[in-house]
Write a protein that holds these residues in place. Structure first.
Motif, mmCIF file in Angstrom:
data_model
loop_
_atom_site.group_PDB
_atom_site.id
_atom_site.type_symbol
_atom_site.label_atom_id
_atom_site.label_comp_id
_atom_site.label_asym_id
_atom_site.label_seq_id
_atom_site.Cartn_x
_atom_site.Cartn_y
_atom_site.Cartn_z
ATOM 1 N N SER A 36 0.564 42.956 -21.286
ATOM 2 C CA SER A 36 1.589 43.937 -20.936
ATOM 3 C C SER A 36 2.848 43.786 -21.775
ATOM 4 N N THR A 37 2.943 42.764 -22.630
ATOM 5 C CA THR A 37 4.135 42.597 -23.459
ATOM 6 C C THR A 37 3.947 43.146 -24.859
ATOM 7 N N ASN A 38 2.774 43.664 -25.193
ATOM 8 C CA ASN A 38 2.539 44.229 -26.516
ATOM 9 C C ASN A 38 2.922 45.695 -26.560
ATOM 10 N N LYS A 39 3.344 46.126 -27.737
ATOM 11 C CA LYS A 39 3.664 47.524 -27.938
ATOM 12 C C LYS A 39 2.375 48.322 -28.075
ATOM 13 N N ASP A 40 2.384 49.517 -27.591
ATOM 14 C CA ASP A 40 1.250 50.415 -27.738
ATOM 15 C C ASP A 40 1.437 51.181 -29.044
ATOM 16 N N GLN A 41 0.833 50.661 -30.112
ATOM 17 C CA GLN A 41 1.005 51.252 -31.430
ATOM 18 C C GLN A 41 0.412 52.658 -31.505
ATOM 19 N N CYS A 42 -0.581 52.942 -30.697
ATOM 20 C CA CYS A 42 -1.176 54.281 -30.697
ATOM 21 C C CYS A 42 -0.147 55.320 -30.282
ATOM 22 N N LEU A 43 0.684 54.996 -29.307
ATOM 23 C CA LEU A 43 1.720 55.930 -28.865
ATOM 24 C C LEU A 43 2.891 55.974 -29.832
ATOM 25 N N LEU A 44 3.232 54.826 -30.401
ATOM 26 C CA LEU A 44 4.416 54.763 -31.244
ATOM 27 C C LEU A 44 4.270 55.511 -32.560
ATOM 28 N N VAL A 45 3.174 55.309 -33.237
ATOM 29 C CA VAL A 45 3.036 55.884 -34.573
ATOM 30 C C VAL A 45 1.904 56.889 -34.671
ATOM 31 N N ILE A 67 7.269 52.939 -21.194
ATOM 32 C CA ILE A 67 8.726 53.059 -21.083
ATOM 33 C C ILE A 67 9.270 52.063 -20.064
ATOM 34 N N SER A 68 8.487 51.805 -19.006
ATOM 35 C CA SER A 68 8.946 50.862 -17.976
ATOM 36 C C SER A 68 9.045 49.429 -18.495
ATOM 37 N N LYS A 69 8.404 49.125 -19.620
ATOM 38 C CA LYS A 69 8.519 47.786 -20.212
ATOM 39 C C LYS A 69 9.914 47.553 -20.770
ATOM 40 N N GLY A 70 10.579 48.634 -21.141
ATOM 41 C CA GLY A 70 11.984 48.564 -21.528
ATOM 42 C C GLY A 70 12.268 47.816 -22.811
ATOM 43 N N ASN A 71 13.503 47.318 -22.892
ATOM 44 C CA ASN A 71 13.989 46.646 -24.098
ATOM 45 C C ASN A 71 13.368 45.283 -24.339
ATOM 46 N N SER A 72 12.645 44.756 -23.370
ATOM 47 C CA SER A 72 11.989 43.467 -23.599
ATOM 48 C C SER A 72 10.834 43.596 -24.583
ATOM 49 N N VAL A 73 10.312 44.814 -24.744
ATOM 50 C CA VAL A 73 9.192 45.039 -25.656
ATOM 51 C C VAL A 73 9.573 46.003 -26.781
ATOM 52 N N GLU A 77 15.320 52.742 -30.328
ATOM 53 C CA GLU A 77 14.753 53.874 -31.069
ATOM 54 C C GLU A 77 13.316 54.166 -30.622
ATOM 55 N N GLU A 78 12.547 53.108 -30.428
ATOM 56 C CA GLU A 78 11.166 53.289 -29.963
ATOM 57 C C GLU A 78 11.134 53.870 -28.555
ATOM 58 N N LEU A 79 12.038 53.413 -27.704
ATOM 59 C CA LEU A 79 12.109 53.961 -26.343
ATOM 60 C C LEU A 79 12.483 55.442 -26.368
ATOM 61 N N ARG A 80 13.422 55.815 -27.248
ATOM 62 C CA ARG A 80 13.775 57.241 -27.376
ATOM 63 C C ARG A 80 12.569 58.063 -27.822
ATOM 64 N N SER A 81 11.796 57.512 -28.745
ATOM 65 C CA SER A 81 10.598 58.215 -29.212
ATOM 66 C C SER A 81 9.585 58.389 -28.085
ATOM 67 N N LEU A 82 9.383 57.340 -27.309
ATOM 68 C CA LEU A 82 8.446 57.428 -26.183
ATOM 69 C C LEU A 82 8.949 58.411 -25.127
ATOM 70 N N GLU A 83 10.252 58.408 -24.865
ATOM 71 C CA GLU A 83 10.820 59.349 -23.893
ATOM 72 C C GLU A 83 10.686 60.792 -24.371
ATOM 73 N N PHE A 84 10.864 61.011 -25.673
ATOM 74 C CA PHE A 84 10.676 62.351 -26.229
ATOM 75 C C PHE A 84 9.225 62.795 -26.055
#
Length: 101
Positions: A36-45, A67-73, A77-84
């Motif tokens: 649960s601490t890894n970034k989901d690269q499929c969603l990000l890029v 998004i619920s993982k927040g700034n710890s992961v 900028e990545e959170l803004r992208s996921l929220e968009f």
């Protein structure tokens, strides 16, 4: 003799290509769904990942979860992208369920 060499080269190439595709599928293209601490690269890029075929509702759920993982992961900028992406998915869901406008 040339035919034998050509056949060997083709067989070797096909074998290497299939091994590479199997290895790529086994690694999940850089995504580890168990941690649960890894970034989901499929969603990000917007990579094409082996498990990226989601329904719209599943995509919305994945985005909420990430998004619920927040700034710890994720960075801000990545959170803004996921929220968009989440807002876009929700508006698409609304258009599909309400028939537009």
């Amino acid at each position: 003799m040339k035919r034998l060499v050509r056949t060997f080269a083709v067989v070797t190439t096909v074998s290497l290509m299939s091994v590479i595709s199997v290895l790529a599928a086994d690694t999940g293209m850089g995504m580890s769904p168990d941690n649960s601490t890894n970034k989901d690269q499929c969603l990000l890029v917007a990579q094409t990942c082996k498990d990226s075929v989601d329904s719209l509702q599943q995509r919305i759920d994945r985005l909420h979860r990430e998004i619920s993982k927040g700034n710890s992961v994720y960075t801000n900028e990545e959170l803004r992208s996921l929220e968009f992406q989440l807002k876009d998915a929700i508006s698409t869901m609304e258009v599909l369920t309400r028939g537009g406008a």
